[in-house]
Design an enzyme around this catalytic site. Structure first.
Site, PDB file in Angstrom:
ATOM      1  N   LYS A 260      54.699  99.072  15.687  1.00 32.39           N
ATOM      2  CA  LYS A 260      54.589  98.366  17.188  1.00 32.39           C
ATOM      3  C   LYS A 260      55.370  98.839  18.072  1.00 32.39           C
ATOM      4  O   LYS A 260      55.099  98.948  19.101  1.00 32.39           O
ATOM      5  CB  LYS A 260      55.057  96.795  16.836  1.00 32.39           C
ATOM      6  CG  LYS A 260      53.810  95.763  16.666  1.00 32.39           C
ATOM      7  CD  LYS A 260      54.329  94.533  16.241  1.00 32.39           C
ATOM      8  CE  LYS A 260      52.980  93.737  15.630  1.00 32.39           C
ATOM      9  NZ  LYS A 260      53.367  92.301  15.279  1.00 32.39           N
TER      10      LYS A 260
ATOM     11  N   THR B 168      57.340  82.325  12.192  1.00 35.75           N
ATOM     12  CA  THR B 168      57.795  81.384  11.411  1.00 35.75           C
ATOM     13  C   THR B 168      56.501  80.802  10.784  1.00 35.75           C
ATOM     14  O   THR B 168      55.927  79.860  10.958  1.00 35.75           O
ATOM     15  CB  THR B 168      58.500  80.171  12.222  1.00 35.75           C
ATOM     16  OG1 THR B 168      57.731  79.827  13.303  1.00 35.75           O
ATOM     17  CG2 THR B 168      59.693  80.805  12.794  1.00 35.75           C
TER      18      THR B 168
ATOM     19  N   LYS C  18      58.613  70.869  20.893  1.00 34.72           N
ATOM     20  CA  LYS C  18      57.745  71.819  20.325  1.00 34.72           C
ATOM     21  C   LYS C  18      57.064  71.263  19.509  1.00 34.72           C
ATOM     22  O   LYS C  18      55.495  71.233  19.576  1.00 34.72           O
ATOM     23  CB  LYS C  18      58.467  73.256  19.886  1.00 34.72           C
ATOM     24  CG  LYS C  18      57.361  74.213  19.266  1.00 34.72           C
ATOM     25  CD  LYS C  18      56.416  74.690  20.871  1.00 34.72           C
ATOM     26  CE  LYS C  18      55.240  75.493  20.130  1.00 34.72           C
ATOM     27  NZ  LYS C  18      54.193  75.679  21.223  1.00 34.72           N
TER      28      LYS C  18
ATOM     29  N   ASN D 184      52.742  70.047  19.993  1.00 37.88           N
ATOM     30  CA  ASN D 184      51.702  70.797  19.093  1.00 37.88           C
ATOM     31  C   ASN D 184      50.916  69.560  18.380  1.00 37.88           C
ATOM     32  O   ASN D 184      49.768  69.384  18.254  1.00 37.88           O
ATOM     33  CB  ASN D 184      52.198  71.841  18.268  1.00 37.88           C
ATOM     34  CG  ASN D 184      52.123  73.041  19.059  1.00 37.88           C
ATOM     35  OD1 ASN D 184      51.799  73.190  20.261  1.00 37.88           O
ATOM     36  ND2 ASN D 184      52.402  74.169  18.127  1.00 37.88           N
TER      37      ASN D 184
ATOM     38  N   ALA E 262      34.688  68.569  21.670  1.00 36.17           N
ATOM     39  CA  ALA E 262      34.376  68.673  20.128  1.00 36.17           C
ATOM     40  C   ALA E 262      33.673  70.034  19.585  1.00 36.17           C
ATOM     41  O   ALA E 262      33.045  70.568  20.217  1.00 36.17           O
ATOM     42  CB  ALA E 262      33.413  67.462  19.582  1.00 36.17           C
ATOM     43  N   GLY E 263      33.982  70.255  18.266  1.00 36.19           N
ATOM     44  CA  GLY E 263      33.635  71.522  18.014  1.00 36.19           C
ATOM     45  C   GLY E 263      34.005  71.873  16.444  1.00 36.19           C
ATOM     46  O   GLY E 263      34.330  70.882  15.788  1.00 36.19           O
TER      47      GLY E 263
ATOM     48  N   GLY F 260      42.496  76.090  15.237  1.00 35.86           N
ATOM     49  CA  GLY F 260      43.095  77.144  14.207  1.00 35.86           C
ATOM     50  C   GLY F 260      44.332  78.086  14.858  1.00 35.86           C
ATOM     51  O   GLY F 260      44.998  77.256  15.723  1.00 35.86           O
TER      52      GLY F 260
ATOM     53  N   CYS G  63      49.387  78.726  15.207  1.00 37.40           N
ATOM     54  CA  CYS G  63      50.507  77.814  15.639  1.00 37.40           C
ATOM     55  C   CYS G  63      50.165  76.418  15.121  1.00 37.40           C
ATOM     56  O   CYS G  63      50.711  75.934  14.267  1.00 37.40           O
ATOM     57  CB  CYS G  63      50.803  77.781  17.049  1.00 37.40           C
ATOM     58  SG  CYS G  63      51.749  79.226  17.773  1.00 37.40           S
TER      59      CYS G  63
HETATM   60  N1  LIG Z   1      51.489  82.970  19.721  1.00 37.10           N
HETATM   61  C1  LIG Z   1      51.793  81.968  20.285  1.00 37.10           C
HETATM   62  O1  LIG Z   1      50.909  81.609  20.950  1.00 37.10           O
HETATM   63  C2  LIG Z   1      53.076  81.083  20.337  1.00 37.10           C
HETATM   64  C3  LIG Z   1      53.000  80.162  21.115  1.00 37.10           C
HETATM   65  C4  LIG Z   1      54.402  79.467  21.142  1.00 37.10           C
HETATM   66  C5  LIG Z   1      55.365  79.737  19.922  1.00 37.10           C
HETATM   67  N2  LIG Z   1      54.870  80.757  19.099  1.00 37.10           N
HETATM   68  C6  LIG Z   1      56.071  80.915  18.204  1.00 37.10           C
HETATM   69  O2  LIG Z   1      56.820  82.133  18.198  1.00 37.10           O
HETATM   70  C7  LIG Z   1      56.813  82.687  17.043  1.00 37.10           C
HETATM   71  C8  LIG Z   1      56.250  84.022  16.889  1.00 37.10           C
HETATM   72  O3  LIG Z   1      54.928  84.103  16.801  1.00 37.10           O
HETATM   73  P1  LIG Z   1      54.004  85.194  17.366  1.00 37.10           P
HETATM   74  O4  LIG Z   1      52.486  84.660  17.362  1.00 37.10           O
HETATM   75  O5  LIG Z   1      54.551  85.976  18.527  1.00 37.10           O
HETATM   76  O6  LIG Z   1      54.115  85.785  15.940  1.00 37.10           O
HETATM   77  P2  LIG Z   1      53.894  87.569  15.546  1.00 37.10           P
HETATM   78  O7  LIG Z   1      53.557  87.653  13.924  1.00 37.10           O
HETATM   79  O8  LIG Z   1      52.748  87.897  16.429  1.00 37.10           O
HETATM   80  O9  LIG Z   1      55.157  88.473  15.894  1.00 37.10           O
HETATM   81  C9  LIG Z   1      56.436  88.395  15.309  1.00 37.10           C
HETATM   82  C10 LIG Z   1      57.014  89.475  15.149  1.00 37.10           C
HETATM   83  O10 LIG Z   1      58.204  89.518  14.585  1.00 37.10           O
HETATM   84  C11 LIG Z   1      58.679  90.624  13.996  1.00 37.10           C
HETATM   85  N3  LIG Z   1      59.632  90.629  12.928  1.00 37.10           N
HETATM   86  C12 LIG Z   1      59.580  89.834  11.658  1.00 37.10           C
HETATM   87  N4  LIG Z   1      60.862  89.769  11.198  1.00 37.10           N
HETATM   88  C13 LIG Z   1      61.578  90.362  12.159  1.00 37.10           C
HETATM   89  C14 LIG Z   1      63.065  90.753  12.166  1.00 37.10           C
HETATM   90  N5  LIG Z   1      63.785  90.295  11.029  1.00 37.10           N
HETATM   91  N6  LIG Z   1      63.510  91.645  13.055  1.00 37.10           N
HETATM   92  C15 LIG Z   1      62.789  91.788  14.186  1.00 37.10           C
HETATM   93  N7  LIG Z   1      61.336  91.390  14.263  1.00 37.10           N
HETATM   94  C16 LIG Z   1      60.930  90.898  13.274  1.00 37.10           C
HETATM   95  C17 LIG Z   1      57.190  91.078  13.279  1.00 37.10           C
HETATM   96  O11 LIG Z   1      57.134  92.403  12.827  1.00 37.10           O
HETATM   97  C18 LIG Z   1      56.083  90.717  14.361  1.00 37.10           C
HETATM   98  O12 LIG Z   1      55.974  91.868  15.226  1.00 37.10           O
HETATM   99  C19 LIG Z   1      56.463  81.731  16.114  1.00 37.10           C
HETATM  100  O13 LIG Z   1      57.563  80.854  15.637  1.00 37.10           O
HETATM  101  C20 LIG Z   1      55.478  81.057  16.714  1.00 37.10           C
HETATM  102  O14 LIG Z   1      55.147  79.664  16.039  1.00 37.10           O
HETATM  103  C21 LIG Z   1      54.080  81.275  19.075  1.00 37.10           C
END
Ligand SMILES: NC(=O)c1ccc[n+]([C@@H]2O[C@H](COP(=O)([O-])OP(=O)(O)OC[C@H]3O[C@@H](n4cnc5c(N)ncnc54)[C@H](O)[C@@H]3O)[C@@H](O)[C@H]2O)c1
Length: 446
Positions: A37, A93, A215, A219, A263-264, A268, A271
């Site tokens: 990445k 998470t 948060k 959701n 509706a649908g 998913g 989050c």
């Molecule tokens: N995707 C969304 O729309 C969104 C919106 C709001 C909140 N969130 C929250 O944000 C957080 C991240 O979500 P995401 O969708 O970006 O996930 P993701 O899986 O796309 O990205 C997480 C990244 O963290 C990296 N990672 C894991 N462990 C690590 C470590 N110890 N040190 C450094 N990097 C590490 C992974 O390799 C990955 O690239 C989650 O808690 C999610 O619930 C996501």
């Protein structure tokens, strides 16, 4: 001296946050444990599809011609800790295997890697969605581990971005929420977010538990709204009503509003499903499980939608999937994203495939991710190729490209012009005029 910012975890949230912070004028360093990445990001390429993100990266990544050079990436914790004044934790998470609870191991591991290297004043800011109580616990852990002692603080700053609009939402958030426990954290975060706040984004300061709960409750509310209209769709189907008309009519009430009432086949993604489950699990630990039992129903209405779509499809092909060809338009959990995590579309496609149909999927951006999760499905390069020879076509992710399809052209290549709209996003009149049998969830059959 301007603050230097780091972003730990460069996935959907972190890569966008890092690029946006550089756009706001800060020097930024991003870190991920996935070296592939980081290599992509260093070339100004996005590891995921998110509209506008690649342009933003290319405008700032050091070493790219014409870029500001304010954005760099690394896999070195030492380099990161030496560099940053503010460290944003953006790691995943997910739901724990076999449990509803949140898997905090990625957050914990990031804190364990970073904190022992913090030799100068710093603010660690959690952005990941975490169970209430995590910030207080992690603040104690950071204090134990950081050589700079009290000069290192922690804050929680939950993220509300929507995939598909992540760049816009990060640069112009509809609100900024921070959870703090005294110290300089609020002052520092006001500096970080000075521009969006000056442009009108509300800045809400709360304590740790409230910020964390904002948060998960947001959701939960959104998930409830979607399941509410899907429950109404079930009743409409039973009573011969039309849920699209119903949603339009109740949406005129300002207290209800029009959004999130389509509706649908339900919600998913990475989050909503895992967040409402983690919220229920956490409430149980706190002895407040009764307060959230309704979320179990929200989850179950939502999961029922997928099964219902499978049953409608089975009915459409005459009662058995064996020997039938099913075309699926859409694999991602929502349009304008390549994210297939817990995607209802892919789930429905998979169930139908496992029950004996030959399923061919097309999605504008989600094909590679879908093929990784479900390699045994058929994949086609275009919508037209996907529907060729199909006994039924399922519209499962509401991409604009699908609304713009020419039903007449598709009718020429299918085996039977029959479409089930799992998103109530196509125009029934247009499809019916082109000779299709059109059916949608929660609406009367013509
Ligand atoms: N995707 C969304 O729309 C969104 C919106 C709001 C909140 N969130 C929250 O944000 C957080 C991240 O979500 P995401 O969708 O970006 O996930 P993701 O899986 O796309 O990205 C997480 C990244 O963290 C990296 N990672 C894991 N462990 C690590 C470590 N110890 N040190 C450094 N990097 C590490 C992974 O390799 C990955 O690239 C989650 O808690 C999610 O619930 C996501």
């Amino acid at each position: 001296m301007a603050l230097k910012i780091t972003v730990i975890g460069t996935g959907y949230l972190g890569a966008t946050h890092a690029a946006a912070m550089a756009e706001l004028g800060f020097e930024v360093m991003g870190l991920d444990i996935d070296p592939a990445k980081i290599e992509m990001l260093e070339r100004g390429e996005t590891p995921m599809f998110e509209p506008g993100l690649e342009q933003l990266l290319r405008a700032h990544v050091a070493g790219i011609e014409g870029a500001s050079g304010r954005l760099r990436f690394t896999t070195s914790w030492e380099e990161l800790a030496d560099f940053g004044d503010v460290h944003f934790l953006c790691v995943n998470t997910p739901q724990k295997h076999g449990e509803y609870a949140c898997d905090m191991s990625y957050v914990e591991s990031a804190v364990e890697s970073l904190a022992p290297l913090l030799r100068r004043p710093a603010l660690v800011v959690g952005k990941s969605t975490v169970p209430v109580g995590s910030a207080a616990r992690l603040a104690r852990r950071v204090a134990e581990l950081a050589p700079a002692g009290e000069d290192v603080e922690l804050a929680w700053n939950p993220e509300f971005l929507r995939e598909g609009f992540a760049v816009q939402d990060t640069l112009h958030p509809d609100r900024i929420v921070i959870g703090v426990d005294g110290g300089r954290a609020e002052e520092v975060l006001r500096e970080v977010y000075a521009r969006p706040v000056a442009e009108g984004s509300p800045f809400v300061v709360a304590d740790f538990p409230t910020a964390e709960l904002v948060k998960t409750s947001a959701n939960s509310f959104l998930a409830t709204k979607i399941s509410f209209i899907n429950a109404m769709a079930e009743v409409c189907e039973a009573a011969g009503g039309d849920v699209v008309k119903l949603a339009e009519a109740i949406g005129h009430d300002e207290r209800i509003g029009k959004k999130f009432l389509r509706a649908g086949i339900g919600f998913g993604g990475g989050c909503l499903p895992k967040d409402i489950r983690a919220f229920m699990a956490r409430a149980g630990e706190l002895g407040a499980d009764q307060a959230l039992t309704f979320l179990r129903e929200v989850d179950s209405i939502n999961m029922r939608r997928r099964g219902h779509m499978v049953e409608l499809t089975r009915e459409a092909v005459g009662g058995s999937f064996l020997g039938t060809r099913v075309a699926v338009l859409g694999a991602t959990f929502k349009p304008d994203s390549d994210d297939v995590r817990d995607s209802p579309a892919l789930n429905v496609a998979g169930q139908i495939h496992l029950q004996g149909a030959q399923v061919t999927v097309y999605d504008p951006k989600g094909m590679a991710n879908a093929a990784r999760v479900f390699p045994t499905l058929g994949y086609a390069d275009t919508a037209l190729e996907a529907v060729r020879g199909a006994d039924v076509v399922l519209h499962l992710t509401e991409w604009r490209e699908f609304r713009e399809l020419d039903p007449a052209a598709l009718a020429e290549v299918v085996s039977t012009p029959r479409i089930l709209d799992g998103r109530n996003a196509l125009d029934p009149d247009v499809w019916r005029k082109a000779g299709w049998t059109y059916r949608a969830l929660g609406r009367p059959q013509a």
